[in-house]
Motif scaffolding. Structure first.
Motif, PDB file in Angstrom:
ATOM      1  N   LEU A  34      24.533  53.922 -73.941  1.00  0.00           N
ATOM      2  CA  LEU A  34      25.249  52.830 -73.280  1.00  0.00           C
ATOM      3  C   LEU A  34      25.304  51.591 -74.166  1.00  0.00           C
ATOM      4  CD1 LEU A  34      23.903  53.171 -69.625  1.00  0.00           C
ATOM      5  CD2 LEU A  34      26.261  53.547 -70.373  1.00  0.00           C
ATOM      6  N   ALA A  67      24.087  61.026 -66.183  1.00  0.00           N
ATOM      7  CA  ALA A  67      23.074  60.118 -66.709  1.00  0.00           C
ATOM      8  C   ALA A  67      21.858  60.910 -67.166  1.00  0.00           C
ATOM      9  CB  ALA A  67      22.675  59.097 -65.646  1.00  0.00           C
ATOM     10  N   GLY A  87      25.441  49.212 -66.315  1.00  0.00           N
ATOM     11  CA  GLY A  87      26.471  50.232 -66.516  1.00  0.00           C
ATOM     12  C   GLY A  87      27.838  49.743 -66.086  1.00  0.00           C
ATOM     13  N   GLY A 112      27.757  59.856 -64.093  1.00  0.00           N
ATOM     14  CA  GLY A 112      28.132  58.789 -65.010  1.00  0.00           C
ATOM     15  C   GLY A 112      29.230  59.197 -65.966  1.00  0.00           C
ATOM     16  N   TYR A 144      27.860  53.311 -61.368  1.00  0.00           N
ATOM     17  CA  TYR A 144      28.596  52.703 -62.473  1.00  0.00           C
ATOM     18  C   TYR A 144      30.072  52.493 -62.123  1.00  0.00           C
ATOM     19  CZ  TYR A 144      24.633  53.644 -65.646  1.00  0.00           C
ATOM     20  OH  TYR A 144      23.407  53.668 -66.266  1.00  0.00           O
TER      21      TYR A 144
END
Length: 261
Positions: A34, A67, A87, A112, A144
């Motif tokens: 990320l 994730a 996120g 995610g 997210y």
């Protein structure tokens, strides 16, 4: 930019391909990934050498399978909110890019990963792609932006069904629902299609392209009048050199030479 550990970058003809390179983990999103996505998109958005971006995952099995579960197990009600907000901030950076971003989805795009694909402006997927928001199976919800973007893309009823059941859907259904723009047979065709789209966009006026993206985002931005955003952006376009060039080229029956000015 510092050496990247989880991403591979390739710039060809001003189209930047960002590949999430954690194939052994099905390209799962951890905090390192990320952070690198954030810094890479910040660089790409500011770079004069980038006109468009393709985001994909390494290998044939997954775009991003979700994730990193080991990191999720460390969350509590105290730090869970900040985890989600981080996120959301990064995915909003992608969605707010004034340069077009295409998710090239190969294999699994779950949790995610589905949220990341939806943060991109367009999506091209292989026939083996699988999409889903299975967070309820873990006792949580999408964090997210999935509850918002999935609803925007496929409608309230289907979005609620997918998030409450945790079901996966294939590329055929994703195409029918409007979750993806195109379905192709292979990874090679997927990348070619994404480059083809961005190559066509690259011939258009860059400032106008960015303003279209901004106006479309305004449709879903609370408290923003999308019609006013459109009128304001139209006015700004009329004051650009690209507008003068575009109209002159049309009248002179030639191709325009846009400079993003």
């Amino acid at each position: 930019m510092d050496q990247l550990e989880t991403l591979v970058l390739e710039n060809s003809d001003n189209i930047l391909t960002i590949t999430i390179n954690r194939e052994s983990a099905l390209n799962a999103l951890n905090q390192k990934t990320l952070n690198e996505l954030k810094s890479t998109f910040e660089m790409a958005i500011d770079s004069k050498d980038v006109s468009g971006i393709i985001l994909t995952g390494a290998g044939e099995k997954a775009f991003v399978a979700g994730a990193d579960i080991t990191e999720l197990t460390e969350l509590t009600d105290v730090n869970g909110r900040s985890f989600a907000e981080k996120g959301q901030e990064i995915f909003d950076l992608i969605e707010s890019s004034m340069k077009p971003v295409i998710a090239a989805v190969n294999g699994f795009a779950l949790g995610g990963g589905c949220e990341l694909a939806m943060a991109c402006h367009m999506r091209v997927a292989t026939s083996n792609a699988k999409f889903g928001q299975p967070e309820v199976n873990l006792g949580v919800i999408p964090g997210y932006g999935g509850t918002q973007r999935l609803t925007q893309l496929v409608g309230k009823g289907k979005a609620v069904e997918l998030m409450l059941t945790g079901d996966m859907i294939g590329a055929d259904e994703a195409l029918n629902l409007g979750l993806i723009n195109y379905q192709v047979a292979s990874r090679e065709e997927m990348m070619d299609k994404a480059r083809q789209i961005l190559g066509k966009i690259k011939t258009k006026a860059p400032l106008a392209v960015g303003m279209v993206i901004d106006c479309v985002k305004a449709v879903f931005t609370a408290g923003e009048n999308g019609y006013q955003t459109e009128a304001n952006s139209f006015g700004r376009c009329c004051g650009t050199e690209d507008f003068k060039e575009g109209t002159a080229a049309f009248l002179e029956k030639r191709k325009p030479n846009f400079k993003g000015e």
